[in-house]
Enzyme design. Structure first.
Site, PDB file in Angstrom:
ATOM      1  N   TYR A  95       0.962  -1.083   0.146  1.00 41.54           N
ATOM      2  CA  TYR A  95      -0.077  -0.138   0.012  1.00 41.54           C
ATOM      3  C   TYR A  95       0.902   1.289   0.162  1.00 41.54           C
ATOM      4  O   TYR A  95       0.576   2.339  -0.611  1.00 41.54           O
ATOM      5  CB  TYR A  95      -0.888   0.117   0.919  1.00 41.54           C
ATOM      6  CG  TYR A  95      -2.060  -0.717   0.726  1.00 41.54           C
ATOM      7  CD1 TYR A  95      -3.195  -0.457   0.284  1.00 41.54           C
ATOM      8  CD2 TYR A  95      -2.132  -2.072   1.308  1.00 41.54           C
ATOM      9  CE1 TYR A  95      -4.280  -1.076  -0.113  1.00 41.54           C
ATOM     10  CE2 TYR A  95      -3.227  -2.836   0.775  1.00 41.54           C
ATOM     11  CZ  TYR A  95      -4.394  -2.261   0.114  1.00 41.54           C
ATOM     12  OH  TYR A  95      -5.487  -3.344  -0.339  1.00 41.54           O
ATOM     13  N   GLU A 137      -8.457  -7.141   4.132  1.00 38.89           N
ATOM     14  CA  GLU A 137      -7.965  -8.409   3.592  1.00 38.89           C
ATOM     15  C   GLU A 137      -7.161  -9.406   4.466  1.00 38.89           C
ATOM     16  O   GLU A 137      -7.200 -10.525   4.256  1.00 38.89           O
ATOM     17  CB  GLU A 137      -6.850  -7.783   2.584  1.00 38.89           C
ATOM     18  CG  GLU A 137      -7.514  -7.030   1.442  1.00 38.89           C
ATOM     19  CD  GLU A 137      -6.738  -6.061   0.790  1.00 38.89           C
ATOM     20  OE1 GLU A 137      -5.287  -6.061   0.986  1.00 38.89           O
ATOM     21  OE2 GLU A 137      -7.293  -5.133  -0.063  1.00 38.89           O
TER      22      GLU A 137
END
Length: 407
Positions: A95, A137
């Site tokens: 990310y 996730e």
């Protein structure tokens, strides 16, 4: 939580993002692949070439900005993306790479319009969104381990190959370690990873077309050819068609996906499954599950195909139709050949239309699942909305980056 002032800054960027969204996302992907080539393998080059990946990301960014005060309304989109990320093995450490390249792209594309105030607001907004995805996730990875016994990639043996149609091959896959498979949710996909001759690993999502609870997974892959000059043929699909043989080993990640058959909510409401082309793969798994688990429910299966040569699973559907009196199957070919007419194995010709829906369903309320190419999905969605079908009764899946059916 973003401050009211920063929320206002984000909302003020919506018009410029709507105007420059695709330019921004094209720049973003180019920049990220240049600066961080290690993430290139997560992306399908055909989607990049067609621009669908860029358009999908631009739409997602705009939707997040428009709903920055209430991101909960994007829960469905977040789940779809989180499932996709897990299927590819994206983790928390990826990310910051995305964030750095996205913020740099905003500066580089918007120029002076990208003030420090805008960059700071978007940095905080991106951080909040990343945390949301990372948490969801992490939950999905944990669920995969608990349900299926592994996460990441596991070696599977190709035990059988068979043609489902002239352009679709089915591969039956069993774990190399001999461990039994747990049932997937009907409609889910697995991620296949292999290394073609160029030595660059590729990952692709393929829906599971088998009955949940089968001893082997089955993926059914259409040979993807370039749709226009300069576009690439499907690297993975052509390799599977031409090179992968019985006895070979491939790698699979556990089943993922939110497009799954849901439990019956309203007794007596028929289930209508509409499949176009290779979009039949998740729909066929749903059909098997519905017939076994939703006993006695009326099931209407509509299969749309170009012609009989590329119509998959003819024998399997015929067998199911013979075994289950609550199942009706209607095959519609849009470009039937003389051979198709001589064999008389289809029920009608043309595109999906309201006349056919009236014929099969009448004015009854029903629950619909659709999967197929984007033009068919958009057309089908409009037909259902013309029939005043509630959004809650329409379930669909795009193959490739998600789009907007109302567009």
């Amino acid at each position: 939580m973003l401050s009211a002032a920063r929320m206002e800054v984000i909302k003020q960027t919506v018009p410029v993002l709507e105007e420059n969204g695709e330019a921004l996302t094209r720049h973003f992907y180019q920049r990220m692949f240049r600066e961080n080539p290690e993430v290139r393998g997560f992306f399908n080059p055909a989607h990049q070439h067609a621009g669908t990946q860029q358009r999908a990301l631009a739409a997602a960014i705009c939707a997040y900005a428009r709903n920055i005060e209430n991101p909960a309304v994007l829960a469905g989109a977040v789940e779809l993306i989180a499932q996709k990320h897990v299927s590819l093995g994206i983790k928390a450490e990826h990310y910051p790479i995305v964030g750095e390249n996205l913020l740099a792209s905003i500066r580089e594309v918007l120029g002076e319009a990208a003030t420090d105030q805008i960059i700071d607001a978007w940095a905080e907004a991106y951080g909040m969104l990343a945390d949301l995805f990372i948490q969801r996730e992490r939950e999905i990875y944990h669920s995969q381990t608990k349900t299926h016994g592994w996460q990441g990639f596991k070696r599977f043996v190709v035990q059988q190959r068979e043609a489902a149609s002239d352009n679709i091959v089915s591969l039956y896959l069993a774990p190399e370690d001999g461990q039994p498979l747990q049932p997937h949710s009907p409609g889910q996909y697995v991620t296949l990873r292999l290394t073609p001759e160029n030595g660059v690993p590729v990952m692709r999502n393929y829906s599971l077309s088998n009955r949940p609870g089968s001893a082997r997974f089955r993926i059914s892959v259409k040979r993807e050819l370039a749709g226009e000059a300069g576009a690439p043929d499907g690297v993975c699909s052509n390799y599977l068609h031409d090179r992968v043989k019985q006895g070979d080993v491939v790698e699979l990640a556990p089943p993922c996906g939110e497009f799954v058959l849901k439990p019956v909510v309203e007794a007596g409401k028929p289930l209508v499954l509409i499949a176009g082309g290779v979009g039949i793969t998740p729909i066929l798994s749903m059909l098997h599950a519905a017939l076994e688990q939703q006993v006695g429910r009326e099931v209407i299966f509509i299969q749309c195909a170009l012609n009989g040569a590329v119509r998959p699973f003819e024998k399997e559907l015929a067998a199911l139709r013979g075994d289950y009196p609550n199942l009706s199957v209607h095959v519609r070919l849009s470009e039937a050949t003389a051979e198709d007419r001589a064999r008389a194995l289809h029920d009608s010709e043309g595109l999906l239309d309201s006349v056919l829906l009236d014929q099969l369903i009448g004015n009854r309320a029903a629950e619909f699942y659709l999967c197929g190419p984007a033009p068919m999905l958009k057309h089908g969605w409009r037909l259902l909305k013309q029939r005043a079908v509630e959004d809650a009764d329409i379930h669909f899946e795009f193959f490739g980056p998600a789009g907007d059916l109302a567009a």
